[in-house]
Enzyme design. Structure first.
Site, mmCIF file in Angstrom:
data_model
loop_
_atom_site.group_PDB
_atom_site.id
_atom_site.type_symbol
_atom_site.label_atom_id
_atom_site.label_comp_id
_atom_site.label_asym_id
_atom_site.label_seq_id
_atom_site.Cartn_x
_atom_site.Cartn_y
_atom_site.Cartn_z
ATOM 1 N N CYS A 403 0.836 -1.214 0.000
ATOM 2 C CA CYS A 403 0.000 0.000 0.000
ATOM 3 C C CYS A 403 0.866 1.257 0.000
ATOM 4 O O CYS A 403 0.544 2.244 0.672
ATOM 5 C CB CYS A 403 -0.955 0.005 1.193
ATOM 6 S SG CYS A 403 -2.147 -1.336 1.184
ATOM 7 N N ASN A 404 1.963 1.211 -0.735
ATOM 8 C CA ASN A 404 2.874 2.349 -0.821
ATOM 9 C C ASN A 404 3.479 2.375 -2.217
ATOM 10 O O ASN A 404 4.655 2.061 -2.412
ATOM 11 C CB ASN A 404 3.964 2.242 0.245
ATOM 12 C CG ASN A 404 4.735 3.537 0.424
ATOM 13 O OD1 ASN A 404 4.900 4.306 -0.520
ATOM 14 N ND2 ASN A 404 5.218 3.777 1.631
#
Length: 839
Positions: A403-404
């Site tokens: 999630c980055n």
């Protein structure tokens, strides 16, 4: 645990802590603490005891039980603020459902000024190394006509070295800068000094006039480190409590600097937030405190009470966050040093680590190591394969982009165009598409928590060594010692793992923060398998080179119960979903979740037999009396239930308590047998690329992806050759051909002329039946399970990966192109297989 290693508290060593509080881990090596840490047993025990002894009511009521809840919640608020070294006079705390909800709250409540044709507006600026939930705030800002600007870490570091342009003191246009205290991708820790520098105007993310506010995303950072808000007074601090305590989940908070709180705007009001309002008129007065204004509805008050026991356990077991920070960083620094030193015999590194630091200090690096595994030519091995191999060693880690996306792009060199191209190729966040055109789409991440031990780090390093540095016979590559001239000595015959441990476990390496693990040379691999090995393999299979003849079906298998043993037949009817009764049943746990051999290897010891004449399935297992199950549901059907297969929801019915008790006794856990309902249709996701077959949809039983799976004995022979090599004494440890065939759990076994030739086929006729080839079967860890014993052997997966250039494919999926339902159709052993090659 090395006696010289630091203890968390005087009363506990990490090993003692593991035994007393985390016994459920057993042999598990859990290295995903950045995803979610684990709760200690005493925390849950004490919380449950609290609930059993006290009555907690809704805090919005006025009775005694409600007063108890309200007062306890307020005490927990105070304790959270104290944990971050601040007081209610300086910060307010709003409970949320997590850090993501806290970020959304800021995005919606920040006093944005919209840009116009003749006026400037607010700026929303965020570091590119931010979690998705921070980047997502830009959608709210964009809706408010606010300009958003991503800023790279390099831009911020260079801006630190430059003096900012003097700001106009009269300009109070509000801007917001968001950055993480710790990158959840790489563990990089960004300077907390940025908070004051940005707020004061000495450091500007974007050089525009106005007043800057700072949001410090602390969710990752505070899981293993103390945060002093009295020294670093960010305006907004979102946190998530399960990152710190492991329990409760679904509870976070937003800490708001009280100097900023009056500026926040509220567009919605829910239960508990209103001091007064009118139903028929736009009249609303909010409650005075920040928490009362923004905690819409009843908070999860029992979870808030659980936080008290989380703090108690954390302080009792560790002595505080400072101890946790030292302990976890020591483990990360040690693992980083050892991992960095590993190389192949040709000197090529085994891993590529993605980091902005040298793990020199916890001020600049958290207990996270992000990397990709390489082969000896420097090519990345897909994270999905690493994850599958790790699970075979009972090592739990995380893979992907975490999630980055910003950090993932920056460290892996993925351009914006490549991200779009990957999406077009079918890759989405969180899937197993790890390589596209040879380039990685993500990486591997390990992270440590306060209950992690030195043995966890060692187990992980042994796993990397065992899976990457091996000889043809499956033994670890021996480690060589070199003299001044670099020549290999006889000492190079010493086992790699034991020699590595003797170097890495030296107490000076552990205790001296400036030391690093000595780089270890590795001797060349021993000679490869002899040329006679293929002959041995083929003799074991009863097949000689050059004498295979035409393609013929040699074996037929169906698997009536998903993940249970095969039922071999010589001639069998087929239906619209494949071989009749193939994967018509499956075993589920007490929650209705499908059990596979990944979780329960003993499933392979359950042997079903189908009697078509008597319309029954007989199930046998060692030590159990045989039990019968009817092939079809009766007029009085059992309980209807739903379950999932490969994300597809399927309608099923329970086969009854009798078989449930039988399975539960054998497997030692509560479980049920369920069967797919006859009136339920599930369609295949795999489709053929040819236009003339575009309208054809295969219907499926409880299989994962396709109606049929075909494998080629020549492919098995090649794998057999790789697995069965001679050691120094000439002894052979043969994997039996029948054992290997059974591991791949195919329906149709055929003799072939070349290994993996089936992957070049577009269509195939078997006897009078015609099939489309849908593509190769991408294999998982189940091929490592011996189907006769339930024992695991990691070599099968690794050798297949090595021999197939890391594409762990074996066998091809087939589907019917047409099936005449007016007359029964059969597949038979001995049928000729006629392929059509791809154009």
């Amino acid at each position: 645990w090395d006696a010289s290693a630091p203890r968390l508290t005087p009363g506990y060593s990490p090993r003692e802590l593991r035994e007393s509080e985390f016994g459920r881990l057993a042999e598990t090596v859990y290295l995903d603490h950045a995803g979610a840490t684990l709760f200690p047993q005493s925390q849950l025990t004490n919380f449950t005891k609290d609930l059993m002894e006290n009555v907690y009511g809704n805090p919005h009521s006025q009775n005694i039980t409600s007063k108890l809840t309200h007062d306890t919640v307020e005490q927990v608020r105070y304790r959270v603020l104290a944990h971050f070294h601040t007081m209610p006079e300086d910060y307010s705390m709003v409970f949320t459902s997590g850090s993501t909800a806290a970020l959304k709250l800021v995005a919606e409540a920040f006093p944005w000024v919209s840009r116009g044709p003749e006026k400037s507006g607010s700026q929303f600026c965020y570091l590119t190394d931010n979690h998705t939930s921070v980047v997502g705030m830009r959608k709210v800002a964009e809706a408010m006509h606010v300009t958003y600007t991503p800023v790279s870490p390099e831009d911020m570091w260079s801006a630190e070295e430059q003096s900012a342009v003097a700001c106009d003191p009269d300009c109070q246009l509000p801007h917001l800068f968001c950055y993480p205290a710790q990158s959840n991708f790489s563990g990089t820790r960004y300077p907390l000094s940025w908070i004051e520098e940005v707020k004061s105007g000495r450091l500007r993310p974007v050089n525009v006039p106005g007043k800057w506010f700072v949001l410090l995303d602390a969710a990752s950072y505070v899981s293993t480190s103390p945060l002093d808000l009295s020294a670093h007074q960010a305006d907004f601090v979102p946190i998530s409590f399960y990152k710190i305590f492991g329990f409760p989940t679904g509870l976070g908070a937003l800490l708001v600097n009280n100097r900023v709180a009056p500026l926040l705007r509220k567009s919605y009001f829910g239960g508990g937030t209103a001091a007064a309002y009118l139903v028929g008129e736009d009249f609303y007065i909010s409650r005075p405190s920040v928490a009362e204004r923004f905690e819409d509805g009843t908070i999860s008050y029992l979870d808030v009470i659980a936080l008290k026991h989380g703090f108690d356990a954390l302080e009792r077991l560790t002595g505080g966050m400072e101890n946790i920070a030292r302990h976890t960083f020591a483990l990360a620094r040690y693992t980083h040093a050892a991992l960095s030193s590993l190389c192949y015999p040709n000197g090529a590194p085994v891993v590529r680590i993605y980091s902005d630091s040298e793990f020199s200090s916890p001020d600049v690096q958290g207990p996270i190591i992000n990397f990709n595994v390489l082969d000896d030519s420097g090519n990345v091995i897909g994270y999905s394969e690493v994850d599958k191999m790790a699970s075979l060693y009972n090592i739990h880690l995380r893979t992907g982009c975490f999630c980055n996306t910003g950090a993932c792009q920056r460290h892996l060199g993925i351009s914006n165009e490549m991200v779009k191209k990957h999406l077009e190729a079918g890759h989405v966040c969180g899937d197993n598409v790890d390589l596209i055109d040879g380039q990685p789409t993500g990486s591997v991440r390990i992270s440590f928590g306060y209950m992690s031990t030195f043995e966890d780090a060692q187990a992980f390093l042994r796993f990397i060594i065992a899976t990457r540095l091996r000889l043809p016979g499956g033994q670890p590559v021996p480690q060589a010692s070199t003299g001044e001239g670099g020549a290999l000595s006889a000492e190079g015959k010493v086992d790699c793992v034991s020699r590595w441990e003797s170097t890495c476990m030296d107490s000076s390496v552990w205790n001296n923060s400036s030391s690093t693990v000595n780089t270890v040379g590795l001797c060349p691999a021993l000679s490869k398998a002899s040329s006679t090995q293929q002959t041995l393999s083929e003799k074991a299979a009863g097949i000689l080179p050059g004498d295979r003849g035409p393609h013929i079906v040699t074996n037929l298998y169906l698997y009536p119960i998903k993940s249970c043993a095969a039922f071999e037949v010589t001639r069998w009817p087929i239906g619209n979903q494949g071989l009749l009764y193939d994967r018509s049943w499956m075993v589920v746990n007490h929650n209705g979740i499908c059990l596979s051999q990944k979780q329960e290897p003993r499933l392979c010891l359950i042997q079903p037999f189908i009697n078509l004449q008597q319309r029954i399935m007989v199930i046998k297992a060692k030590g159990m009396e045989p039990i019968e199950v009817p092939l079809e549901e009766g007029s009085e059907q059992a309980q209807i239930c739903q379950s999932k297969v490969c994300t597809d929801r399927v309608n099923t019915y329970d086969c009854g308590e009798k078989i449930s008790s039988w399975l539960s006794k054998f497997l030692g856990r509560p479980c049920h047998l369920i069967k797919q309902s006859s009136n339920f249709q599930r369609n295949a996701k795999k489709k053929h690329g040819k236009d003339q077959f575009a309208g054809i949809t295969a219907t499926l039983s409880l299989v994962n992806e396709a109606q049929y799976l075909l494998i080629n004995t020549s492919s098995i022979l090649e794998l057999h050759q790789h697995l069965n090599t001679s050691d120094e004494n000439g002894k052979e440890e043969l994997f039996l051909m029948k054992d290997l065939i059974s591991r791949f759990r195919a329906n149709i076994i055929m003799n072939g002329t070349r290994p993996f030739e089936e992957e070049t086929w577009d269509e195939v006729s078997i006897g009078s039946l015609h099939f489309q080839v849908l593509g190769p079967c991408h294999r998982c860890q189940m091929i490592c399970i011996n189907q006769q014993t339930g024992q695991r052997n990691q070599d099968v997966f690794q050798k297949l990966s090595e021999s197939r250039a890391r594409k762990v494919n074996f066998g091809v999926y087939l589907m019917h192109t047409s099936l005449d339902s007016s007359s029964p159709c059969f597949l038979s052993v001995g049928s000729q297989v006629v392929p059509v090659l791809k154009e």
